[in-house]
Design a protein around this motif. Structure first.
Motif, PDB file in Angstrom:
ATOM      1  N   GLY A   1     -27.311 -16.818  -0.633  1.00  0.00           N
ATOM      2  CA  GLY A   1     -26.495 -16.158  -1.564  1.00  0.00           C
ATOM      3  C   GLY A   1     -27.310 -14.881  -2.272  1.00  0.00           C
ATOM      4  O   GLY A   1     -26.719 -14.490  -3.149  1.00  0.00           O
ATOM      5  N   ARG A   2     -28.362 -14.808  -1.780  1.00  0.00           N
ATOM      6  CA  ARG A   2     -29.302 -13.850  -2.476  1.00  0.00           C
ATOM      7  C   ARG A   2     -28.636 -12.320  -2.092  1.00  0.00           C
ATOM      8  O   ARG A   2     -27.781 -12.123  -1.057  1.00  0.00           O
ATOM      9  CB  ARG A   2     -30.527 -13.653  -2.150  1.00  0.00           C
ATOM     10  N   SER A   3     -28.790 -11.341  -3.081  1.00  0.00           N
ATOM     11  CA  SER A   3     -28.526 -10.062  -2.746  1.00  0.00           C
ATOM     12  C   SER A   3     -29.089  -9.408  -1.645  1.00  0.00           C
ATOM     13  O   SER A   3     -30.216  -9.839  -1.171  1.00  0.00           O
ATOM     14  CB  SER A   3     -28.542  -8.950  -4.009  1.00  0.00           C
ATOM     15  N   LEU A   4     -28.365  -8.246  -1.114  1.00  0.00           N
ATOM     16  CA  LEU A   4     -29.019  -7.654  -0.087  1.00  0.00           C
ATOM     17  C   LEU A   4     -30.438  -7.012  -0.268  1.00  0.00           C
ATOM     18  O   LEU A   4     -31.267  -7.049   0.518  1.00  0.00           O
ATOM     19  CB  LEU A   4     -27.978  -6.346   0.464  1.00  0.00           C
ATOM     20  N   PHE A   5     -30.346  -6.453  -1.681  1.00  0.00           N
ATOM     21  CA  PHE A   5     -31.889  -5.892  -2.028  1.00  0.00           C
ATOM     22  C   PHE A   5     -32.795  -7.180  -1.844  1.00  0.00           C
ATOM     23  O   PHE A   5     -34.008  -6.789  -1.438  1.00  0.00           O
ATOM     24  CB  PHE A   5     -31.685  -5.267  -3.377  1.00  0.00           C
ATOM     25  N   GLN A   6     -32.709  -8.088  -2.362  1.00  0.00           N
ATOM     26  CA  GLN A   6     -33.504  -9.233  -2.570  1.00  0.00           C
ATOM     27  C   GLN A   6     -33.826  -9.785  -1.168  1.00  0.00           C
ATOM     28  O   GLN A   6     -35.144 -10.055  -0.786  1.00  0.00           O
ATOM     29  CB  GLN A   6     -33.011 -10.522  -3.320  1.00  0.00           C
ATOM     30  N   VAL A   7     -33.130  -9.725  -0.194  1.00  0.00           N
ATOM     31  CA  VAL A   7     -33.201 -10.348   1.236  1.00  0.00           C
ATOM     32  C   VAL A   7     -34.256  -8.974   1.796  1.00  0.00           C
ATOM     33  O   VAL A   7     -35.210  -9.583   2.402  1.00  0.00           O
ATOM     34  CB  VAL A   7     -32.072 -10.399   1.783  1.00  0.00           C
TER      35      VAL A   7
END
Length: 101
Positions: A80-86
């Motif tokens: 469930g991490r954000s797209l930016f973090q991924v």
């Protein structure tokens, strides 16, 4: 005979326009079928995956580094991490593994 690129571009523009406009004009009411709604919900995600997945491994200098970044991105997205973090984590993993492999 010389090929006319302008005609090709015009035809492709018309085809693209029709593909986008026809559903708007032909479908007037809300879609009630759960299967069709589910299919249409996942089309953008599948399209993105189909375009991105081959590019990850074809354009990479090291397949192992690309695989590590890919697995990292899948795990982070799964939790469930954000797209930016991924995307940042995948880039960092690819860079670090690329230095050593």
């Amino acid at each position: 005979m010389k090929n006319n690129v302008c005609i090709y571009i015009l035809i492709m523009a018309c085809v693209t326009y029709l593909i986008r406009v026809l559903p708007l004009t032909l479908i007037k009411k809300e879609i009630q079928n759960k299967t069709i709604r589910s299919f249409l919900y996942y089309v953008p995600y599948v399209t993105l995956a189909v375009m991105t997945f081959p590019a990850i491994f074809e354009e990479a200098d090291s397949v192992c580094a690309a695989g590590g970044a890919f697995l990292t991105s899948i795990l982070l997205a799964w939790f469930g991490r954000s797209l930016f973090q991924v995307s940042v984590a995948a880039c960092v993993v690819y860079f670090v593994l690329g230095l050593f492999l």
